[in-house]
Design an enzyme around this catalytic site. Sequence first.
Site: not given
Length: 484
Positions: A151, A249, A283, A463
């Site tokens: 994505n 993630e 996300c 992150e």
Amino acid sequence: MPVREMEILAGGQWVSSSGSVDVFDPTDVREPAARVPALTARQVAEIYDAAAAGFATWRRTSPFERAKILHEASALLRSRTAEIADALVTEMGKTLAEATGEVGKAADFFEYYSGIAREGYGTLLNDARPGTKASFQREPIGVVLAVTPWNDPLLTPARKLAPALASGNSVVIKPASETPMSAIHLARALHDAGLPAGVLNVVTGRTSEISDALLDDPRIAAVTFTGSNEVGERLRVRLASRNVRFQGELGGKNATAVLADADLEAAADAVMAAAFGQAGQRCTATSRLVVEREVHDRFVDILRERVAKLTVGPGKDSATTMGPLVSVSQRDSVLGDIARAVEQGAVVRAGGDTPADPERAHGCYVNPTILVGVTPAMDIWRHEVFGPVLAVRAVDGFDEAVEAVNDSVYGLSAAVFTRDLSAAHRFVDEVECGQVAVNTATTGWDVHHPFGGFRDSGSAFKEQGSEALRFYTRVKTVAINYGA
């Protein structure tokens, strides 16, 4: 258009393979747009040889030299924006404006971590022993495997590579099979910036043929993964017995709450961008909308008016405001989720289908969709759809809104729209999410902001920002007796 034939970076060389994997443009999937090498298990093992040698070199490289290379890579990405954005749109389908922004954001990561590479790597500590000085220092952990999604095929690799390389690690990156070209462009920028051989290596190929070689190599120190919960959990279990560090993630079912006192026009702007930007394939996209009952109907009408003005089409068309989904399978999955929601009692107030235009017939399009009458018992409320689908639920009051936002196994991102400062602070304190926004969208986190979710949305390692360095480094404590 001719099919682009691409090579991958391995051991400082651009190499091909006897087999190849086709890459399709989601605006028309009848013919491949590009081909990348389908590596063999033996080639993957050789790549780990190169990565181990690269780590031995890179960990001894001056942090100032590392910083220089990362900064140069950032500049090269910016100078190649048009070429990279074109490839990104071709393989993923997002609009050219979205792809151009992604290139800039990827460059930001390398620019930011080039500065971080120059900073201190430890600190002095007090020691109870006479004549003794103590300290701790951070060191790179070794060879990192980065498995990245389709994505954000440039941004997510940059988010992982920049801190990993700044810390002195070598990286083997496995981009998603749907979108490998962006990662190859990223590798080329780093290679051209002077990254030593073996410090970064790209693996493309068929998962069924190379997964064991990719995941079971004993030289792997850590795996950073962005993708589905199903795959992430399999990786976590597979790596645990070897004490390989894992960062995940994973999924999200992000909610935006609109309270009755909110600026509805501003809230609608943010919800539209968060729900339908990148065709909902983020996300952090807003996929659940919680609206206080007294403004529910009015707010849904505002959204419907704005959805009607969106133009669904090819990402390279300047008139397009929402591109296709990444693949046929993703399109069909999203349409199936919509159909199931309707079967379970939800009502389609916009979209719910594919464009009628015959020019879109061979693409992976889904019209932006609004579903109302959604209840907690419906699958659409629970399951991550990853497409342009907004599930709307009416609630009564602040407490019920927070309860609805938290009614998920995920905990990545949430937002609230309100003019009440007290309600805003309570929302921040009470929602179970790693990212919380007030009067702005659930998307849009900057490179220096720690990023990562709670609960089933990911692992404990964040992150972005300085927090990212915790995953890519280990701590060594030192005590030196210099004599009393």
